[in-house]
Scaffold this active site. Sequence first.
Site, PDB file in Angstrom:
ATOM      1  N   TYR A 196      16.263  15.347 -29.880  1.00 10.68           N
ATOM      2  CA  TYR A 196      16.144  15.790 -28.357  1.00 10.68           C
ATOM      3  C   TYR A 196      16.262  17.191 -28.005  1.00 10.68           C
ATOM      4  O   TYR A 196      15.899  17.868 -27.112  1.00 10.68           O
ATOM      5  CB  TYR A 196      17.514  15.092 -27.684  1.00 10.68           C
ATOM      6  CG  TYR A 196      17.848  15.646 -26.343  1.00 10.68           C
ATOM      7  CD1 TYR A 196      17.299  15.131 -25.274  1.00 10.68           C
ATOM      8  CD2 TYR A 196      19.107  16.544 -26.170  1.00 10.68           C
ATOM      9  CE1 TYR A 196      17.584  15.874 -24.022  1.00 10.68           C
ATOM     10  CE2 TYR A 196      19.383  16.826 -24.881  1.00 10.68           C
ATOM     11  CZ  TYR A 196      18.447  16.569 -23.813  1.00 10.68           C
ATOM     12  OH  TYR A 196      18.797  17.028 -22.455  1.00 10.68           O
TER      13      TYR A 196
ATOM     14  N   ASN B 100      24.703  30.173 -33.245  1.00  8.73           N
ATOM     15  CA  ASN B 100      24.373  28.692 -32.752  1.00  8.73           C
ATOM     16  C   ASN B 100      25.096  27.837 -33.788  1.00  8.73           C
ATOM     17  O   ASN B 100      24.740  27.938 -35.139  1.00  8.73           O
ATOM     18  CB  ASN B 100      22.832  28.459 -32.973  1.00  8.73           C
ATOM     19  CG  ASN B 100      22.584  26.991 -32.415  1.00  8.73           C
ATOM     20  OD1 ASN B 100      21.477  26.495 -33.173  1.00  8.73           O
ATOM     21  ND2 ASN B 100      23.295  26.330 -31.962  1.00  8.73           N
ATOM     22  N   GLY B 101      25.958  27.271 -33.082  1.00  7.71           N
ATOM     23  CA  GLY B 101      26.832  26.305 -34.099  1.00  7.71           C
ATOM     24  C   GLY B 101      28.328  25.788 -33.462  1.00  7.71           C
ATOM     25  O   GLY B 101      28.457  26.013 -32.240  1.00  7.71           O
TER      26      GLY B 101
ATOM     27  N   CYS C 299      20.742  18.743 -38.690  1.00  4.68           N
ATOM     28  CA  CYS C 299      21.355  17.865 -37.545  1.00  4.68           C
ATOM     29  C   CYS C 299      19.997  16.863 -37.090  1.00  4.68           C
ATOM     30  O   CYS C 299      18.625  17.391 -36.533  1.00  4.68           O
ATOM     31  CB  CYS C 299      21.672  18.694 -36.372  1.00  4.68           C
ATOM     32  SG  CYS C 299      21.794  17.669 -34.670  1.00  4.68           S
TER      33      CYS C 299
ATOM     34  N   CYS D 205      23.195  26.501 -28.487  1.00  2.00           N
ATOM     35  CA  CYS D 205      22.723  27.873 -28.208  1.00  2.00           C
ATOM     36  C   CYS D 205      21.543  28.224 -28.915  1.00  2.00           C
ATOM     37  O   CYS D 205      21.131  27.605 -29.809  1.00  2.00           O
ATOM     38  CB  CYS D 205      23.926  28.712 -28.891  1.00  2.00           C
ATOM     39  SG  CYS D 205      25.351  28.683 -28.012  1.00  2.00           S
TER      40      CYS D 205
ATOM     41  N   CYS E  10      22.417  15.137 -41.326  1.00  3.23           N
ATOM     42  CA  CYS E  10      23.547  14.765 -40.329  1.00  3.23           C
ATOM     43  C   CYS E  10      23.102  13.384 -39.281  1.00  3.23           C
ATOM     44  O   CYS E  10      22.223  13.719 -38.602  1.00  3.23           O
ATOM     45  CB  CYS E  10      24.193  15.814 -39.666  1.00  3.23           C
ATOM     46  SG  CYS E  10      25.735  15.163 -38.716  1.00  3.23           S
TER      47      CYS E  10
ATOM     48  N   GLY F  38      20.438  26.737 -24.239  1.00  2.00           N
ATOM     49  CA  GLY F  38      21.562  27.015 -23.519  1.00  2.00           C
ATOM     50  C   GLY F  38      21.118  27.840 -22.195  1.00  2.00           C
ATOM     51  O   GLY F  38      20.322  28.749 -22.158  1.00  2.00           O
TER      52      GLY F  38
ATOM     53  N   CYS G 284      30.010  14.860 -31.500  1.00  2.00           N
ATOM     54  CA  CYS G 284      29.505  15.877 -32.257  1.00  2.00           C
ATOM     55  C   CYS G 284      30.413  16.970 -32.375  1.00  2.00           C
ATOM     56  O   CYS G 284      30.974  17.556 -31.261  1.00  2.00           O
ATOM     57  CB  CYS G 284      28.141  16.101 -31.934  1.00  2.00           C
ATOM     58  SG  CYS G 284      27.368  17.787 -33.014  1.00  2.00           S
TER      59      CYS G 284
ATOM     60  N   ASP H 149      12.843   6.083 -23.549  1.00  4.26           N
ATOM     61  CA  ASP H 149      13.812   7.046 -23.581  1.00  4.26           C
ATOM     62  C   ASP H 149      14.171   7.720 -24.965  1.00  4.26           C
ATOM     63  O   ASP H 149      14.124   6.836 -25.880  1.00  4.26           O
ATOM     64  CB  ASP H 149      14.971   6.764 -22.642  1.00  4.26           C
ATOM     65  CG  ASP H 149      15.696   8.107 -22.029  1.00  4.26           C
ATOM     66  OD1 ASP H 149      15.051   9.084 -22.076  1.00  4.26           O
ATOM     67  OD2 ASP H 149      16.451   7.745 -21.174  1.00  4.26           O
ATOM     68  N   ASP H 150      14.493   9.045 -24.907  1.00  4.18           N
ATOM     69  CA  ASP H 150      14.727   9.676 -26.277  1.00  4.18           C
ATOM     70  C   ASP H 150      16.403   9.095 -26.805  1.00  4.18           C
ATOM     71  O   ASP H 150      16.441   8.889 -27.899  1.00  4.18           O
ATOM     72  CB  ASP H 150      14.949  11.042 -26.277  1.00  4.18           C
ATOM     73  CG  ASP H 150      15.673  11.846 -25.027  1.00  4.18           C
ATOM     74  OD1 ASP H 150      16.816  11.820 -25.249  1.00  4.18           O
ATOM     75  OD2 ASP H 150      15.438  11.812 -23.893  1.00  4.18           O
TER      76      ASP H 150
END
Length: 462
Positions: A244, A103-104, A238, A7, A433, A32, A382, A345-346
């Site tokens: 990404y 967000n989370g 994170c 988000c 993380c 989002g 995740c 690619d990522d």
Amino acid sequence: MTIRDECGVIGVHGEEAARAAILGLHALQHRGQESAGVATFDGIPHLHKGMGLVEHVFAPLPDLPGEWAIGHNRYSTSGTSVAASAGPFLVETDLGPLALAHNGNIVNAGAIRQRLADDHGLTPVSDSDSELLALLLAVAPGESWPVRIRWMAERALGAYALVLLTESGLFGVRDPMGIRPLALGRTAGGWVLASESCAFAVLGGRHVRELEPGEILSLTPNGPAPAGQLPAMPRAFCAFESIYLSRPDTVYGGRTVHATRRAMGEQLALEYPVEADLVVGVPDSGTSAALGYAAQSGIPFGEGLIKNRYIARTFIQPDQTERERLIRMKFAPLPLRGKRVVLVDDSVVRGNTLGPIVALLRGAEAREVHVRVACPPLTHPCYLGVDMASPGEFIANRVPPEAMAAYVGADSLGYLSVSGLLRAVHGSTDDHCLACFTGRYPIPLLDSAVGTPEPALQELAP
Ligand code: SF4
């Protein structure tokens, strides 16, 4: 790509706050796309939210008066994609109205929901964990919001970057591990809090700083003011924000995400060199790392895939044929006759789009295709705000790295190592993380919860 962002949140103090919040939400749209909303306050609260993209939810522009506003873009990582779960959430409290955007992901949401029902007779209107945070703050003891925020933080476990709109101003809160980002910006007429600093430029503003993990910051009529600090926990920003999730022009630790992704590509070139004629990125998220690979290897970077920007994301497709058709609609290769191509690619999640992309390059007569992935193999879900896949869906849990080249039809394939990733993000296991690569979650209980999170997480009582 089947990873969904979580988000985006924004909080604004200044003239035409709602308009600024909506503009900021446009810049955060990548975080989002399911719903969007803005709440403002001018003595009484005002709220407008709905399903869809920002441009749809706010057309025509609703009347949202006031110099204070918060906004939210949602992708559901917990709860369902319905209008009742759209943010921000507005609740009445004994301290006045409270609007909250989050967000989370809260990992003990079930236990909190139960406690709210048992102790306070409260039934949330949605299955969103963000609403649970708003209700926790509403029932919390204490005569000030910072006191209540600390009380909430003792009970809610997980990732949260919050903006709160109250009668006594606007608050920004980052969870004690700093899992999700939140930054402070300055505009000509006021101040802004946003998930990413990319939201400041669209307002003609500038990035001031990131909030510290556990920091509570108040935006007052006189500007930002410290409002407290949550009890310290090990830091765990994170890593996937840099890989990404975040926009390339966003800044973390004084460096753009684009520069960090370039560094990932440079590391990849050091770890997996190859003789080739051209480096091609999978647009758009692989482009920065491809530039880094090219710079480090000395192999020219070039356009190899043209992306049709009007094709929706490649959602889970019913079968491989349909998936391949969508990939052909989304990407068109330029002629590559006789060229040895490095395709960057990522990340690789389910592994079902990479094969068709390799096939596209071969169809364009590439002589060799060497795939380089700018992050380590993804193996664990995740629980902290990003919707990826279940353990069985990760291709890396089914196809070992040494067999991946054959699986996607490439001549070779290399994943960035965890140590290479940490070098690129200027981080360590003490401040990032990496759980989706390592299975070591910043909340230890999650380590044993992989695959069956709910029973274990229910044990976390508030
Ligand atoms: S598990 Fe992965 S995506 Fe989730 S917070 Fe950790 S690094 Fe980010």
